[in-house]
Motif scaffolding. Structure first.
Motif, mmCIF file in Angstrom:
data_model
loop_
_atom_site.group_PDB
_atom_site.id
_atom_site.type_symbol
_atom_site.label_atom_id
_atom_site.label_comp_id
_atom_site.label_asym_id
_atom_site.label_seq_id
_atom_site.Cartn_x
_atom_site.Cartn_y
_atom_site.Cartn_z
ATOM 1 N N THR A 15 -5.349 9.599 -5.112
ATOM 2 C CA THR A 15 -4.696 8.907 -6.220
ATOM 3 C C THR A 15 -4.442 7.452 -5.872
ATOM 4 N N ILE A 16 -4.004 7.205 -4.646
ATOM 5 C CA ILE A 16 -3.757 5.823 -4.205
ATOM 6 C C ILE A 16 -5.049 5.022 -4.236
ATOM 7 N N LEU A 17 -6.121 5.596 -3.701
ATOM 8 C CA LEU A 17 -7.405 4.893 -3.653
ATOM 9 C C LEU A 17 -7.943 4.600 -5.049
ATOM 10 N N SER A 18 -7.641 5.466 -6.003
ATOM 11 C CA SER A 18 -8.163 5.278 -7.361
ATOM 12 C C SER A 18 -7.590 4.032 -8.022
ATOM 13 N N PHE A 19 -6.506 3.490 -7.473
ATOM 14 C CA PHE A 19 -5.899 2.277 -8.017
ATOM 15 C C PHE A 19 -6.357 1.025 -7.258
ATOM 16 N N THR A 20 -7.338 1.189 -6.370
ATOM 17 C CA THR A 20 -7.848 0.033 -5.628
ATOM 18 C C THR A 20 -9.183 -0.396 -6.245
ATOM 19 N N SER A 21 -10.196 -0.548 -5.435
ATOM 20 C CA SER A 21 -11.520 -0.968 -5.910
ATOM 21 C C SER A 21 -12.583 -0.233 -5.111
ATOM 22 N N PRO A 22 -13.829 -0.229 -5.574
ATOM 23 C CA PRO A 22 -14.894 0.386 -4.779
ATOM 24 C C PRO A 22 -14.983 -0.177 -3.368
#
Length: 280
Positions: A15-22
């Motif tokens: 979930t945290i990573l989904s709010f970052t970028s590729p």
């Protein structure tokens, strides 16, 4: 730190990573085994896909083979044909931002249905089934349009005419072509000479036609002068202008015109117009 990260539930990390970028996700996958596993999650990569990715997938000319959302994302980072091969779609790998290319068949090209002035042909260098080749005309007018609804929001885009100029070209650089990108009441103007950067040829033309060229140039709307540049795919491009894709849905109009010199011209090959993010 790594021990603390490994204590987090994998779903939480995803979930945290989904709010970052590729880009951040690719980097984070090397931090620890927990991050590596979380970075493969469909939760992450569905967030990086455009909202209409299912619609895009349904319009593909050649269906893609993928098992995860990450696979689909990476497949779409390579240009794919959609809408019967009349457009191409691409995601920028580092940002996930959207690019489109409209084929010559998707553009409005004046007199393109007149075989005396334009011809439609297939060439192996093009991603599209057909390109438009200018035979001879005194009225060069190429227009395209796209809606910001299908682009990435809060992004500055550049608009590029993709072309080739044949060795037999003539009349294209007698007077600058006018370029325009318009969104609402915001207009970006420019001009360009459609020619190869052949120094000797330019010098000779300048000596022979200096007076006429200066007279014709005064007819053109003033704007930033831009030059053609070579692309890695063997084509050339000229930036028609740029625009900002905000939160509102707006139609983007783009054009290249040379209709004020009245001289015959030919030898221009049009593949299409590409709309791609500048700040990707």
């Amino acid at each position: 730190m790594e021990g603390f990260i490994d204590m987090l539930p994998e779903e939480c990390v995803s979930t945290i990573l989904s709010f970052t970028s590729p880009t951040d996700t690719f980097r984070s996958s090397m931090v620890s085994s927990t991050f590596h596993s979380a970075a493969e999650s469909d939760v992450v990569w569905e967030r990086f896909l455009p909202n209409d990715y299912k619609d895009i997938a349904s319009r593909l000319v050649t269906p893609l083979a993928f098992t995860t959302k990450k696979d689909l994302f990476l497949c779409l980072c390579n240009s794919v044909l959609i809408d019967g091969g009349r457009k191409s779609f691409k995601l920028e790998k580092l940002s996930g931002k959207i690019s489109y290319m409209l084929s010559a068949r998707e553009l409005s090209i004046t007199w393109s249905n007149d075989p005396m002035q334009w011809s439609w042909k297939s060439i192996p260098q093009s991603r599209f089934r057909e390109v438009a080749e200018l035979r001879t005309t005194c009225w060069l007018e190429i227009r395209g349009k796209i809606n910001t609804q299908i682009l990435s929001p809060m992004t500055t885009y550049g608009v590029y005419l993709i072309m080739k100029i044949s060795n037999r070209a003539y009349g294209l650089d007698s007077i600058p072509s006018e370029m325009l990108v318009e969104v609402g009441n915001k207009v970006c103007n420019g001009m360009t000479y459609l020619r190869h950067e052949d120094g000797k040829k330019q010098q000779m033309a300048c000596l022979l036609y200096r007076n006429r060229t200066e007279v014709l140039k005064k007819r053109v709307i003033e704007g930033t002068e831009r030059i053609l540049s070579e692309r890695e795919d063997g084509w050339m491009e000229i930036e028609l202008g740029e625009f900002f894709s905000g939160e509102a849905y707006e139609e983007v109009k783009m054009s290249l015109m040379e209709v004020k010199g009245y001289q015959l011209k030919g030898g221009l090959i049009i593949e299409g117009i590409e709309v791609r993010p500048i700040d990707s």
